[in-house]
Design a protein around this motif. Structure first.
Motif, short mmCIF file in Angstrom:
data_model
loop_
_atom_site.label_atom_id
_atom_site.label_comp_id
_atom_site.label_asym_id
_atom_site.label_seq_id
_atom_site.Cartn_x
_atom_site.Cartn_y
_atom_site.Cartn_z
N PHE A 103 56.22 77.50 38.78
CA PHE A 103 57.13 77.05 39.84
C PHE A 103 57.96 78.23 40.29
O PHE A 103 58.76 78.77 39.51
CB PHE A 103 58.07 75.95 39.31
N ASP A 142 62.74 58.91 33.48
CA ASP A 142 61.32 58.93 33.83
C ASP A 142 60.45 59.16 32.60
O ASP A 142 60.78 59.95 31.73
CB ASP A 142 61.05 60.02 34.88
N HIS A 154 56.31 62.63 42.89
CA HIS A 154 57.48 63.48 43.17
C HIS A 154 57.09 64.63 44.09
O HIS A 154 55.90 64.87 44.30
CB HIS A 154 58.03 64.07 41.85
N THR A 155 58.08 65.32 44.59
CA THR A 155 57.84 66.62 45.22
C THR A 155 58.47 67.65 44.30
O THR A 155 59.41 67.34 43.56
CB THR A 155 58.49 66.72 46.62
N SER A 191 68.78 62.75 40.00
CA SER A 191 67.63 62.17 40.67
C SER A 191 66.56 61.69 39.70
O SER A 191 66.35 62.25 38.64
CB SER A 191 67.02 63.15 41.69
N ARG A 192 65.92 60.59 40.12
CA ARG A 192 64.71 60.14 39.44
C ARG A 192 63.56 60.91 40.06
O ARG A 192 63.65 61.36 41.21
CB ARG A 192 64.51 58.63 39.65
N LEU A 193 62.48 61.02 39.31
CA LEU A 193 61.33 61.81 39.75
C LEU A 193 60.92 61.49 41.20
O LEU A 193 60.72 62.39 42.02
CB LEU A 193 60.19 61.52 38.78
N ASN A 250 66.73 61.38 33.54
CA ASN A 250 67.16 60.14 34.19
C ASN A 250 66.20 58.96 33.99
O ASN A 250 66.10 58.07 34.83
CB ASN A 250 67.44 60.42 35.68
N ARG A 298 64.78 63.91 47.24
CA ARG A 298 65.95 64.73 46.91
C ARG A 298 66.53 65.45 48.12
O ARG A 298 67.69 65.80 48.15
CB ARG A 298 65.60 65.75 45.82
N TYR A 326 68.54 67.72 39.07
CA TYR A 326 68.48 67.43 37.64
C TYR A 326 69.51 66.39 37.23
O TYR A 326 69.25 65.58 36.36
CB TYR A 326 68.69 68.71 36.82
N GLN A 377 61.12 73.52 44.10
CA GLN A 377 61.14 74.96 44.34
C GLN A 377 60.52 75.35 45.70
O GLN A 377 60.34 74.53 46.57
CB GLN A 377 60.38 75.68 43.20
N TYR A 411 64.46 70.54 26.75
CA TYR A 411 65.52 71.06 27.61
C TYR A 411 66.51 71.87 26.80
O TYR A 411 66.91 71.42 25.74
CB TYR A 411 66.22 69.91 28.34
C1 LIG Z 1 63.27 63.86 36.93
C2 LIG Z 1 63.25 65.17 36.99
C3 LIG Z 1 62.27 66.04 36.26
C4 LIG Z 1 62.37 67.35 37.02
C5 LIG Z 1 63.85 67.40 37.25
C6 LIG Z 1 64.12 66.02 37.85
O1 LIG Z 1 65.47 65.62 37.77
C7 LIG Z 1 63.63 66.02 39.29
C8 LIG Z 1 62.55 67.11 39.54
C9 LIG Z 1 61.57 67.24 38.36
C10 LIG Z 1 60.74 68.52 38.44
C11 LIG Z 1 59.40 68.37 39.18
C12 LIG Z 1 58.70 69.74 39.21
C13 LIG Z 1 58.72 70.43 37.85
O2 LIG Z 1 57.79 69.80 36.97
C14 LIG Z 1 60.12 70.38 37.22
C15 LIG Z 1 60.20 71.26 35.96
C16 LIG Z 1 61.14 70.75 38.24
O3 LIG Z 1 61.64 71.84 38.43
O4 LIG Z 1 61.51 69.64 38.95
C17 LIG Z 1 60.49 68.91 37.02
C18 LIG Z 1 61.81 68.61 36.33
C19 LIG Z 1 61.65 68.42 34.82
O5 LIG Z 1 60.59 68.03 34.34
O6 LIG Z 1 62.65 68.62 34.15
#
Ligand SMILES: C=C1C[C@]23C[C@@]1(O)CC[C@H]2[C@@]12CC[C@H](O)[C@@](C)(C(=O)O1)[C@H]2[C@@H]3C(=O)O
Ligand SMILES: O=C(O)CCC(=O)C(=O)O
Ligand SMILES: [Fe+2]
Length: 327
Positions: free
Chosen positions: A275, A103, A202-203, A315-317, A101, A321, A312, A206, A89
């Protein structure tokens, strides 16, 4: 009381029941992008599953093969070398930790920004120029595919202009992310009937996600009744996920698909995902053309930037959301 401890290697990573052959889903909708019925088929798939497979997509095999072999080469480097491309990140190499968070998953990955202004050299990590060139070529091709798919969605929904949806991902400042995931085989649990979570359920937040993987299975989607099914892998095809933002633009007509990855005990899985998100300032609300007479939005108003920040930050995965934005 008998306590079954997980082997230390998979500590803190949730376990799942190992997929069995009966979980393989033969009903994944397949859309031939070159066929006259493609637009209708895309809409039916988005309404029913929020997920479909695309064939006859026009992305050259060589473009897919090059980026895959470079990804395999990148992940087979010594850990210290990979860490030089980290942290994950905002963008770079990461391992096991997903988001901020807590995961955890049985994977390592590269999270890359797609800089629209300079698509020719969109990513600055990883440091290897050959990998970067392959990534940039692939990202350019997959972005074009995302645009074609979104044009088919607009056509199938009967909305004009043709780029009513795709313009959101081609707009200046659109927020696109690219991810390369590597799930090493996890032998520690072999024969125990359970598998380690590769990427928890997760969903995607985007509009759309366009995924390609090597021939290793592991991706599962949740059907409307909550049943988890395994998606047969196909290295020659792409898979499209409806994301939360597209669910809102269609006022719930398209559903964002819940999905997850179960790590394989024998083979490594490599997946590449584009994405497609809109610019941060883009208002995410149902398209007026899709609202019937007297139909109200199911959601409170928000921008993509606000949604992303909320996703971001806290939320947990596996969280829903969109729930906090429902009316
Ligand atoms: C737990 C998390 C990882 C994520 C950001 C978030 O807070 C919730 C959405 C997650 C997700 C899922 C789709 C993609 O892989 C991602 C890059 C995105 O835009 O949302 C991931 C985020 C991540 O891995 O940072
Ligand atoms: O790696 C995969 O196959 C899917 C991963 C995923 O869902 C994601 O990165 O958002
Ligand atoms: Fe995902």
């Amino acid at each position: 009381m008998v306590v079954l401890a997980s082997p230390p290697a998979v500590d803190h990573i949730p376990l799942l029941r190992s997929p069995d052959p009966g979980d393989v889903f033969s009903g994944v909708p397949v859309v031939d992008l070159g066929s006259p019925g493609a637009a209708r088929a895309v809409v039916v798939a988005c309404e029913r599953y929020g997920f479909f497979k695309v064939v006859n997509h026009g992305v050259a095999t060589d473009t897919m093969d090059k980026v895959e072999s470079e990804a395999v080469r990148f992940f087979s480097q010594p850990q210290a070398e990979k860490d030089r491309s980290g942290p994950a990140y905002p963008f770079g190499y990461g391992s096991r930790r997903i988001g901020f968070n807590g995961d955890m998953g049985w994977l390592e990955y590269l999270l890359l920004a797609v800089d629209d202004a300079s698509l020719a050299d969109a990513c600055t990590v990883p440091s290897c120029a050959v990998f970067r060139t392959a990534l940039n070529e692939y990202i350019g091709a997959v972005r074009k595919l995302a645009v074609r798919v979104m044009e088919a969605m607009a056509e199938g929904l009967g909305i004009a202009p043709a780029d009513a949806l795709s313009a959101l991902v081609t707009a200046e400042g659109s927020d696109q992310v690219f991810r390369v995931n590597h799930y090493p085989p996890c032998r520690a649990l072999q024969g125990l009937g359970c598998s380690v979570t590769g990427f928890g359920e997760h969903t995607d937040p985007q509009l759309v996600s366009v995924l390609r993987s090597n021939g290793t299975s592991g991706l599962q989607i949740a059907l409307r009744d909550g049943q988890w099914v395994s998606v047969p892998s196909d290295r020659n095809a792409f898979f499209v996920n409806v994301g939360d933002s597209l669910q809102v633009l269609t006022n719930g007509r398209f559903k964002s698909v819940k999905h997850r990855v179960v790590a394989n005990s024998l083979k490594s899985r490599v997946s590449l995902i584009f994405f497609g998100g809109p610019p941060l300032a883009q208002r995410i609300a149902p398209l007026p053309q899709l609202l019937g007479e007297g139909e109200q939005s199911l959601y409170k108003e928000f921008t993509w930037g606000e949604y992303k920040k909320a996703a971001y930050k806290s939320s947990r995965l596996g969280d829903n959301r969109l729930a906090q934005f429902e009316k």
